[in-house]
Design a protein around this motif. Structure first.
Motif, PDB file in Angstrom:
ATOM      1  N   GLN A 281       0.682  -1.021   0.046  1.00  0.00           N
ATOM      2  CA  GLN A 281       0.088  -0.098   0.095  1.00  0.00           C
ATOM      3  C   GLN A 281       0.860   1.238  -0.013  1.00  0.00           C
ATOM      4  OE1 GLN A 281      -0.893  -2.790   1.739  1.00  0.00           O
ATOM      5  NE2 GLN A 281      -2.299  -3.223   0.556  1.00  0.00           N
ATOM      6  N   LEU A 282       1.963   1.256   0.687  1.00  0.00           N
ATOM      7  CA  LEU A 282       2.789   2.369   0.957  1.00  0.00           C
ATOM      8  C   LEU A 282       3.296   2.615  -0.613  1.00  0.00           C
ATOM      9  CD1 LEU A 282       5.405   3.418   3.144  1.00  0.00           C
ATOM     10  CD2 LEU A 282       6.419   3.090   1.124  1.00  0.00           C
ATOM     11  N   LEU A 283       3.888   1.668  -1.281  1.00  0.00           N
ATOM     12  CA  LEU A 283       4.373   1.621  -2.593  1.00  0.00           C
ATOM     13  C   LEU A 283       3.444   2.147  -3.840  1.00  0.00           C
ATOM     14  CD1 LEU A 283       6.452  -1.556  -2.529  1.00  0.00           C
ATOM     15  CD2 LEU A 283       7.288   0.377  -2.618  1.00  0.00           C
ATOM     16  N   ARG A 284       2.147   1.526  -3.279  1.00  0.00           N
ATOM     17  CA  ARG A 284       1.211   2.170  -4.442  1.00  0.00           C
ATOM     18  C   ARG A 284       1.034   3.478  -4.206  1.00  0.00           C
ATOM     19  NH1 ARG A 284      -2.943  -1.630  -2.820  1.00  0.00           N
ATOM     20  NH2 ARG A 284      -1.484  -3.126  -3.615  1.00  0.00           N
ATOM     21  N   GLY A 285       1.048   4.075  -3.040  1.00  0.00           N
ATOM     22  CA  GLY A 285       0.721   5.555  -2.461  1.00  0.00           C
ATOM     23  C   GLY A 285       1.653   6.088  -3.143  1.00  0.00           C
ATOM     24  N   THR A 286       3.223   5.757  -3.053  1.00  0.00           N
ATOM     25  CA  THR A 286       4.160   6.942  -3.647  1.00  0.00           C
ATOM     26  C   THR A 286       4.079   6.830  -5.035  1.00  0.00           C
ATOM     27  OG1 THR A 286       5.468   4.764  -3.564  1.00  0.00           O
ATOM     28  CG2 THR A 286       5.589   6.245  -1.650  1.00  0.00           C
ATOM     29  N   ALA A 287       3.607   5.467  -6.004  1.00  0.00           N
ATOM     30  CA  ALA A 287       3.587   5.646  -7.227  1.00  0.00           C
ATOM     31  C   ALA A 287       2.465   6.623  -7.618  1.00  0.00           C
ATOM     32  CB  ALA A 287       3.323   4.241  -7.799  1.00  0.00           C
TER      33      ALA A 287
END
Length: 315
Positions: A281-287
């Protein structure tokens, strides 16, 4: 939004100590969203803090808990205070104040207590030998400092009180640089929103008592512990190649060794805790932020109304 919900009968009255803090305010938000009337007590101001006062004052404690259904106790001195404040202050706040709250809660017929502790109480038991430590509730705590000692003592008081109680040992959840947070979310951190969800679940499952770890949706299994100590990157590439590649694409260091993995299985089995705000979820948010220059994040310690969303990368 809150006014509309208050027109309905509340699910109950919950007292949240430390309601201006990061964890306390998230818990208050979650209880409010679930239809509870929230009474917040803290020494510093906050949007959920109805009473600014010191809980060592008996009049404050008893006024706050009058006709309350649930006590959620988050107020404490924390690890950053170690060495800055005397040990006696830790004992007075973390142990003495907890004992007094529990005594008053018993006298006032509070029906349930939720105590917020920390996975830090495992202390020296978290140090690996030849493999990463699998941290479930069967691991015996070995406190390493006055913070660990006093939180563990307060856990004991909570377990021994006459009110049905649950203690949540929460994992690391404070703000950190994104690469550091991403690494910790792999194995030893939790999003504060998942903590809040766990708190409401634990408080509302009336037959559940005991002590439970609360951590994130981690990627590893118990059988990975030996390999995680030797080559964590290879284990990550095998278990979650998408996460491994995302670290590489962003230039974030892939850990070569992990010392521990927190396990929240007992909380899942006891009251249905299912953390969702993990490293993916963190990676998705930064993307998403990279693609959308007009994205506006809600500060992690802000007080959103129930209609507002908190961005996936909030630590």
């Amino acid at each position: 939004m809150r006014t509309d919900r208050r027109k309905r009968a509340p699910a109950g009255v919950v007292v949240v100590t430390g309601s201006s803090g990061r964890v306390g305010s998230a818990l208050a938000t979650a209880f409010d969203a679930a239809g509870w009337e929230v009474r917040g007590v803290d020494r510093v101001p906050g949007c959920w803090t109805n009473v600014r006062a010191d809980l060592r004052d008996q009049r404050v404690r008893r006024a706050a808990m009058q006709s309350a259904d649930v006590l959620v106790h988050t107020a404490a001195l924390h690890a950053p205070h170690v060495g800055r404040l005397p040990d006696e202050e830790f004992r007075a706040v973390n142990v003495g104040m907890t004992a007094a709250l529990l005594d008053d809660a018993t006298r006032l017929d509070v029906r349930r207590v939720l105590y917020i502790s920390s996975t830090s109480v495992y202390g020296h038991a978290l140090v690996p030998t030849d493999r990463a430590v699998w941290v479930d509730e069967q691991l015996t705590p070995l406190p390493r400092d006055i913070y660990d000692e006093t939180k563990l003592a307060a856990e004991g008081l909570t377990a021994d009180c006459d009110i049905p109680s649950v203690t949540l040992r929460i994992a690391r959840c404070f703000p950190e640089p994104l690469p550091v947070l991403a690494r910790h979310l792999l194995h030893r951190a939790v999003d504060v929103i998942d903590i809040a969800t766990a708190g409401v679940l634990a408080a509302t499952h009336a037959t559940v008592t005991g002590t439970f770890n609360v951590s994130g949706p981690h990627l590893f299994h118990r059988e990975d512990c030996l390999a995680l100590h030797r080559d964590a990157g290879a284990v990550l590439a095998g278990r979650a190649p998408d996460v491994f590649e995302a670290f590489r694409d962003r230039g974030w260091p892939v850990p070569d060794r992990l010392d521990r993995v927190y396990d929240s299985t007992a909380a899942a089995n006891a009251f249905g805790y299912r953390p969702v705000r993990g490293v993916r979820q963190l990676l998705r948010g930064t993307a998403d932020e990279e693609r959308m220059s007009d994205t506006t994040a809600v500060p992690p310690d802000a007080c959103p109304t129930p209609s507002q969303s908190i961005p996936p990368h909030a630590p």
